[in-house]
Structures are given as C-alpha cells and as structure tokens.
Design an enzyme around this catalytic site. Structure first.
Site, PDB file in Angstrom:
ATOM      1  N   GLY A 151      -4.572   8.395   7.414  1.00 24.76           N
ATOM      2  CA  GLY A 151      -3.476   7.537   6.989  1.00 24.76           C
ATOM      3  C   GLY A 151      -3.963   6.447   6.058  1.00 24.76           C
ATOM      4  O   GLY A 151      -5.156   6.171   5.957  1.00 24.76           O
ATOM      5  N   CYS A 152      -3.017   5.818   5.382  1.00 27.52           N
ATOM      6  CA  CYS A 152      -3.389   4.798   4.399  1.00 27.52           C
ATOM      7  C   CYS A 152      -4.056   3.598   5.058  1.00 27.52           C
ATOM      8  O   CYS A 152      -5.087   3.118   4.587  1.00 27.52           O
ATOM      9  CB  CYS A 152      -2.158   4.355   3.609  1.00 27.52           C
ATOM     10  SG  CYS A 152      -0.752   3.860   4.625  1.00 27.52           S
TER      11      CYS A 152
END
Lengths: 341, 341, 341, 341
Positions: free
Chosen positions: B158-159
């Site tokens: 994920g970011c």
C-alpha cells in the site's frame, strides 16, 4: 501562570454585560496589517463594549493604507506606529507585532500607564535562561507581568500551544499521562506570517506539505513549560490558509479507561464558552475556521493503553486575535463571549 | 515476504536493457479510469520494453470512454472489464481495482495462466485470521502467491506502508528502534479514490485537514506485519491532490548516534534507484510529485534519544503505479528504472 | 421585477430595529444540510429579531443528523423534511432545495398560508415558455408570486445573476452600454452543490480550471431577462470553496467617460448597505468571503470606449443565504443589515 | 514573425532522430532556480540529443545551491551567473531570466558567438516604439534577431500569447473573425514568478481570484502584434500552481458555421505534435499540467454567430520551458517531440 489562556479556568468568568451604548474601554491595535492584526481590527471594530480608536502598522515609517477587506467595518487607514499616540488614544493596546518589536514596544507602553495584550511570544517564557534561548530580544520581563487579572501585561499563548494545552492539561491534571507526549501539528500558511518569503510563496506550498522546526520550535518550550512534561512537537505547513489540526499521541497509564479520558475533558470544559468536545466524531479544521472555537476529539485504545487526540482551531482567531479579545473581555469583567459569536 | 517492495533489496536488479524495437511482454490494465489506473496507462503506454494492449474499466458494463488527459499517449477507449480478453491479450495484467474486485479477478486470471500485478490490498496480508479481519473478500490466497520472483502474483504494498517501511526497515534491521513507532501520515485526496463521496468532495477538503481510521486503518496491520513491531498509524487527508508525507516518531535505543542512523539508511539505499536520502534537509511533497522517488530525511536528538523521519512519495506513482511498473521491470529482468524516469 | 434583489433599490429600507428580546417572526429552513442551507442556519440562529424553529433536510426520509460546524450555534439535529411541521412551526420558510423540490414544496406551503423565501431557480423566470425551457419542473408560478413586498413568495436571484446585475443595471439604466455584454464568471466549487459527483471531486478540481454550460447556462436567461439585453455568459469552476469573481466586458457608447461610469455606479449604491465600490482598486474574492458584501471595481479605456468590471461576492452569503436574510429583513421592516454584519 | 512559436507552422519539422549516444549540442540554462528555469533543467538533463553543461542562477553573486526536487536528475549545484563560462561551455544557452537581465545578457552571448533561446519578453516586440513602452530595457534588437531558423536568437512567445495565438491564428487566417476579440485568461501563480511578494504569498491567493493588468498587460501588445487585430486581454490569478485556461470570445462573421470553425482549426493542427483539438468536449487545465500539450476546445452559437474557445496549457512547459526545447529541437533538425514526451 505566565500566559493568559482563558479556557483553562474551570469556572468561566460570569461577566457583566456591556452597558448599552457606553464603551467600557478604548482599545487600539499595533500591527494591524498582519493577518492576526487584521482579524483583531475586524473583531474590535464590531465589539459592542469597546471603542477601537487606532489601527497602526508595525513600522513607524510605513505609509497609511486602507484595509480593503474591512471596508464598511473599519474605514480608517492603518497609520504608522506611534507609541505616544497609542498610549494617549487607548486604555488597552493589542500588540500583533513580531516578538522583537513587542519586546521593545510593550515596556514603553507600560511606562506610560497603558495596559497591553501581547500576541507575540516575547513574554511567554518565564525562566530567564529559557527566554534567552528562545526569545533573546526580551531581556527582562516587565514588572507586573505576573499575569492573572488584573495585571498590566497579558501575554497570550501561541497558536500551537493553545491547541495542545487545551487538550492535554485536563489529562495531565487527572494524572492519566505516561511518558513523552507527541504533538504532530498541521498549520495553514497564515501561521507563517504575512511577510513574503520562499516559505510563504504560493507555489512552494500548493500541492505540498513540509515539516519544519523539528525538535527546535519555540512552541515546544512553551508547551513543556506549561505541561511540565517532555513533549516532542513537530509542526508542518499544509496548503490551506487558516487553521491548525494537532494530532496528539499519548501513552495512557495502564488501566486507564476511555471513560476516564472523557470525564477529565468533560469536567474541564463543561462550562467553557469556546471549547467543544466531539468525542469519537473527530473534528476537522473546517468546523472551526473563522470562529473562536477549539474542538477536541479523541480515540482511546484501552488494550494498548494509547490515546490519540485531534484538536482543531483557527490560528488567527482562537490561536491569536479571538483569544486576545477573550482576554480583553475577562480583563473588563464582561461575558467572555462578547463580540466573539 | 508477501509484498513485492522493490527498493527493499539492498542490491538493485542489474537488469538487461530492453532490446530495441521488440517488446518483451504484452501488458494490460484493469481499472484504468481510476487515478492509479490512469497513471499506469500513462507509464505503460510509453514504456519502451512492453506493449500495452488493453485498458479496461473496473466494471463489465460501463460504456467505453476515452481518457482526455492521455490523448496522443493512449488514444484508445477504456473498454468494459472482460477477463477472457484480458487473458488472451496480455502476458501480465495490472489490477488497479477495489480489493474486492481484485480478490475475484486475480484467481480467474491466474487460472488462465496470466500473471498478475495487483495494486490492491487483497493479497497483502499473510495470516488468514488477519486477512479475514481486514480484507474479508480474499477468502484464500491463490496458490503461487509466495511472491518473490518469478512467482505468478505480485501484490504491491500500500501507499502508506511503502513510505513507512522504506524509512523504518533499515533502522529495524540495524536494531536501533525501541518501543512503539508512531507514523503520522498526511495524504492527498487522490488516495481516497476516484469514487465521488462526501469524503472526496472538494468543499469538504479545501481549507481543511481531517484525521481518519485512527487505530483502525488496514495499513496499520500491513506495516506491523512487515516491521514485526507495534506501530501507531494515523492517516490524515490534506487539501492537495497527490502525495504523501509521513512524519515518523521513533524512540532510539539509548546511546544511538546520529551517525548510526545515517549509516543504516545509507547502507540500505546506496544503490537504490528511487530512494533519495536528504538527511537534515527535510523533503517536501513537491520534491517527489509526479515521480517514482521516495525521499527520506531525518533529525536525531541524541540527548533525548529520539528520531523524527520525514518521508515523502507520490501516492499514485511510487505508492501505486510506478512501484507496480518497477516490479514489472524486475519480473522481466529489465533495469528497474525502465520507463520510470 | 420577478426576483427580489434588495440592493437594486436606490433607497435602502430604513428599517425598524428589532425590539429587544421579542422575536418578530418564527422562521425555518428546508435543505439545511446543503452549503447554502447551513449558511442560512448559521445566520438565522444568531439573528436578533427572528426565532429559528426548525432545520430540515431536503428529503422526507433522511435520518436526523447534527451539523458539527454549528455546535453551540444550532445544536438541534437536522430533521427530515415535513411540510406540515414546517408550516405549523414557522411564519416564513426558507427553501434551500434543488429547484425541482422547491417547485413542489413552495406551493404546498403557500396553500397552508406560510410565506416562502426561495433560494432556488424555480420561480425566477417569468415567461412561461422560457421557464419551460430552463426550469420545466415549475409548471405554473404560484399566485402571489408578483414579488415585491409584501408578497407571499420571494424568489431570490441566482448567485451569478446577483453579481452581474448589481454591476450592470446602473450602467444599463444610464444607457451607457452598447452591444452584447460578456460575463466571464469564476466560481468556487460550493456553487456546484453538496452532492458528490465527478464534478465536485477534490482531485478533479485541485490544480485545474474548467468552463461549463457555455451558451447554455440557465443563469444566462436570468441575466438577459433582467437586463433586457443580449448577454454572453460563461461560468468556470476554479479551485476554491466559496466566492465568485465575474469579469464583465462592456462596449461603452462612444464618448462615454470614466466619470460617467463612476457616477452611474455611485448614484446607484451611495446608500446601499452591502455594495462596496472600489473603483480602480480591483476587488478580490478574499475581500468578500464569509460576508454579505458585493464589491465592484472597474477600469475604463476611453480611447477604445471599453469597460471591464470586476465583481466579487460570496456565493453562499450574498449569492444565497445572506441575500435571503436581507430579503427577510425587508419583509419584516427591519434594518436590512440586521443579523448580517 | 518575431517570435518562434513552433506549432504555428502547418507542416511539422520532420526531424532527424538524434544519433544514439553522441549529443548533437551542448546547452546551458541561465536562471535555473526560477520555475521555468527548473523545468528547463528537468527537460534538458534528460534530453537524449543534447548535453546540459551548466545551470546558473540569475545573479552573479548568489551562492551555489542544489535543486532538491531534481536530485538524481541534475545533481550539480546551480552556480552564479557567469557569461564567459556560459559561452565557453555551451553552444546554445537558454535564458530564463527577468527581461531586463535578458536584454543585457543576450547581446553579450551573441557577441561571443553563442546562440540564445530567450524565454523572456525582452525581444518579442518588433516595433521600437512599442518595445520602448513595454520593454524599455531592450534598447535595440540584436542583429540577427530576425527569428526563423537558423537565426542566432530565438525569442519564445509569452505564455498567455502562446495559448491565445494557437487558438486564434487559424481562425484569423480563415477570415472568420469580426470585431474585437476578448481573451479572459486564468493563470496559476507560478506565472507570477518565484520572487516572494504580496502577490505571490500563499494566503493572498488561497481561496481567492484576482484580476490584474487590465488593459495594461504587455502580453496584450504581443497578441495584437501577431494577430493584427484589436484584442481585449484580462489576466487573472487563480489559486493553483501551474496552468493557464483562456476563454476567448469571438464574434464570427455572419453565416459562419460550426463546421467552418472546426475545419480551420483541424487544417492547422492536423500534424501538430503538441496541439490537441477537443471540439465540444472542453479541455481543463488538469489535462495538460506537466505536459507540453496545448488543448483547444470550442462552442459555436450559429444563431448569434458567436464563438467561445477554451484553451489550456501548462505555463511552465508549453508556455515556457517545453516550448523552448521544442524550438531547440527545430534548430537542431530533430523531431520536435524529442525529450518532450
């Protein structure tokens, strides 16, 4: 208590309502072209119990200029700074100046018998050694800066400490906190002042976020002074004009319940005029922009005994001009909401 | 290692340069109208070593539509999602879908022998019980999701975890960290996705900052899984389009020096293509927007043995599409910078 | 005059000051969760001469919900729309509804003897054929929509026409205009309403500007109706929350002097409470945000006999809620500034 | 044609592809810390056919400083301006300087035999009298400023004229325009330059829009010079970083059809590398930000024979650095897209 933070009191000033018509005091603003200064002019020009007699800039030589956004509200020009005129035209003077200017101007006003509400950091730090480090321009604290009413010089807390202390002091008083507190603050750019610089340029901030003053911001010292506890404070600039959101990370003493946290805050602010508790419905900056409210929300994780507080306020109102007017109201014995709703 | 985070490796893939002219692989994108999906199309359409054969939306019934910002770069319409066509037209398919869709589509592509690079969270959590809690749509992990090359399914981090782990893993590996780590993340609104909602409305975010998912965000579990350490993670939405800045608060083991912190990071990223260390010159989001770089800066307070890390990346590039392409390059044995500079 | 635009009058309503304590009227708001609706609640809850008795949403089935930004100002929940209750609890009802809803709700309130101040476009167009084209939901104008006081239904002008007409009507009345007028309008996103959509998504507007409704916006018809002159109107969305700036291009009759332009505007607004003329010091949106002011500046090029007018107002205040309250004040015979400063 | 606007040509430069490996020319940038200058460094450092040999600031005494956003792309410091060094290290020098500096520096480089691509306005106005009025620093045009290739000094058009002329010249050439053209331009703040000032302060622009230079902007003269027609040009600052949207109002000759307008534009740009025609699907700034594209859309009202054109470009790329590189490519006989996609 060195700084006059009105909401810290558990019992609000009962206040006498301003007698209709007759102003209770003459006031003036120095530093009226800055962002906090303009907000002060806006508030004081409409304040029902005082008369605004002068709005001056922060320099003695700047040309008079109008405030276009305040046309019809304050139609007089902002005039050059003139201490004699300030002193003769006002009973109470608000200083929205850089702290080096405040450090110089405030004593001269006090000498002339004029009371001062100072929005800068010049007089916030009690210990001479600490003050020497963070605010070297303030060689000595003027006599009578013992704060508390009805003293002569009111030093208003900084915008960041206002938010942090409103959230943390009740929990500290209730002895729920353990270890270091972390305050991660996000501020709009007006907090960096009106002076043009690389730091305040639109294109440097639009679409960006930047941390600054890590481990070295003067408000860290101010928060620690008041909280008497180690605090890690990191401020950030976020691309909006006005408003601060602080995310505060607290380790709770083992066994602390969510109910205890809530009770400590509710007890502190049951009668507070401008602190709104939102509990688990976390506040956002837009809820308080252009108001004198400070909203506090929180989440407790009992299992890991940790607490996150979310605190928001408008740095120009509750963090500066609004708080200063609130102090004025208390000094004058008025309802502290006068002119602020 | 369940998620393929390319920069974690200390030695970068040496890479063979793409043979001129001949594409090494056919690729396609599902979810091409979302923000990360559009970024993928932009990168892959210009990638010198692959041929983009299809860009599909996330629904099977949506009408074909062009991408106006990508005219001249990708002039074909985005077509409805069609798994058979995806599988027949591409060797490797990028899924930029909601995780529930990824959970359904990925296995069907794998069945058909097509390799998958998934940008969603569907396959990031290894432990079945944890996955059940955070990503219930992913009943089982497809066989072959053992990650690491040359597996069939690449699950991109994920970011938020990308930023946090790039900064923290070298310090964790060097055993410099003590106690809980706090990650305070500020994200642009594109991180909330393209679906219109109250949360993504312009007027709800302009001039505001909001915390969300306090103690309950799925990326918290992902960071803890990788770091094997308790982490407090609080994300915030700030009023900008793209970019993340994370402020990470670490208690260092007593006696840790600034030099040790710097060495751990420098050793980890000496040869990294896309991690730039800035030391005490703290990075800002604008330094990395529209790039695949992740910039890491830090300040150490040896006296109080505390560390603040500032990490920035573009959530749509390094946090999503760029990282996925970097993984593609590694899978294909290319220089990992191919198509990303 | 079909729309009640208070500042158009050359002589302001003298107004009786509200008798202290006793509310002059009971008022209610339908559509209180929208942006203009919230602004109405904010203004009316503090209005010294009326009592706000209900704030309802725009739907009959939506669950009651609080307005967090209005805590301490209006602490009651927003309740589902209920026409009987509206009618029984208020003498005057503000409709901040979509125009199709206004077209349905207003007649039902009028039937019950309740007066209506409508902020939508439903009742702005006089000619049945034109109304059929632009507002087909409004089959017939309710009887008594003859506007002007003391009629039963007040239809407030749109936000764009308010700005355009305040600037243009005095010049039109003075017969200084020749040929087509061009109105290039820039509006904040709150003008697009609170409903989430691609158009109001943060990421679609941040860093962008978009024109819309070119040659086909309903406000074009409204401006032409009032001005009785051909107008080219093109609105744009600019990345800010609230505020409109209109740049208006006028061909002046040959020989028209700058002094004539200034005189026409000054004569019209000498006593206007909320129109501020700034002359060659051009106004900006930030001068009027969060206020009921409309500021008008201009430049004349006598040589080429052309005029550019710059007009700014806050679309949610002067362009909607503030103007509606101003109309309320006039209806009630109050000073039109009551509750608006 | 005094200004080198590449897309004006109907037949694009066919271009020879850069021979692999060997740079075709050595280039340097003066003014590399400004916004357009940084964009030039970014483009030229990656340009496959030239070698960037120096990036200098706009002053001879400023200390060397890095460009943090360009780390890994251009890792050398920006050094003080030194004309001898510029001349010896580069065959072609890009000047991204204030026009007074360009007026001084360009002739000195030309004397030394170095070719110049100038991004300022210093050399855009042909007529001495007009130039004296708008760019008094440019006493005389250097010999060889006859533009067109392969001259010595290329003067790039301004950002606003680039957008206006790309849209208007084909219509003017097709004799479809009648009377005065109105160009209403909305620009991001980077267009105001990097120097800090009240005008570029974040808080002065956030949430606001301001018109400036009404009837007195130098680009008005430049557009009129090229178009040979009366133009009313009003620029505005809107709260975004980069990008321009121009709304252009044209009275069409009676009887002009929508098809004629479309044909004029399509004929002009059929083979243009960087002009994209969008017809009735109006372009928005976000479609072109960070690219060298100029998008043009339009609506025709045949009944009232009026036309509105919507033109967008990125003022730092197509309006400055990208266009300059496009000119470089043409000078060098390269495909004009080299290094720009």
């Amino acid at each position: 208590m060195p700084i006059a933070a009105p909401d810290k009191k558990t019992a609000p000033a009962a206040g006498q309502q301003a007698a209709t018509g007759e102003p209770v005091a003459r006031v003036a603003v120095a530093g009226a072209t800055g962002y906090a200064g303009q907000e002060l002019v806006r508030l004081l020009a409409r304040h029902p119990a005082v008369r605004l007699t002068a709005a001056m800039s922060s320099g003695a030589t700047s040309a008079p200029r109008p405030l276009p956004a305040l046309a019809r509200i304050w139609d007089q020009a902002v005039t050059p700074l003139d201490i004699d005129q300030l002193s003769s035209s006002a009973d109470i003077v608000f200083l929205a100046l850089p702290e080096t200017a405040s450090a110089e101007v405030a004593p001269r006003l006090l000498e002339r018998g004029t009371r001062v509400i100072d929005l800068s950091g010049a007089f916030r730090i009690r210990e001479a050694a600490d003050r020497q480090r963070w605010y070297p321009a303030t060689a000595t604290l003027p006599q009578g800066t013992v704060y508390g009413l009805p003293e002569r010089l009111v030093s208003c807390p900084g915008c960041y400490p206002t938010a942090a202390l409103l959230a943390l002091e009740p929990l500290s008083d209730a002895a729920l906190i353990e270890g270091t507190v972390i305050v991660d603050a996000k501020s709009g750019i007006s907090g960096a002042g009106k002076a043009p610089s690389d730091r305040t340029h639109f294109s440097e901030n639009h679409g960006s976020v930047a941390a600054y003053g890590v481990f070295s911001h003067r408000h860290n010292a101010e928060i620690e002074q008041e909280l008497k506890r180690e605090v890690t404070f990191v401020p950030h600039l976020v691309p909006l004009d006005r408003g601060i959101l602080e995310t505060i990370y607290v380790s709770l003493k083992k066994g602390t319940t969510e109910a205890q946290v809530a009770k400590a805050l509710e007890d502190a602010y049951r009668d507070a005029a401008f602190v709104r508790l939102t509990g688990a419905a976390l506040p956002e900056i837009k809820h308080v922009a252009h108001t004198n409210f400070c909203d506090i929300g929180w989440k407790v994780d009992e299992e890991r005994h940790r607490l996150a507080l979310i605190v928001v306020l408008d740095n120009l109102v509750k963090g500066a001009a609004g708080q200063a007017v609130q102090n004025l109201n208390i000094i004058l014995g008025l309802d502290e909401r006068t002119g602020l709703l």
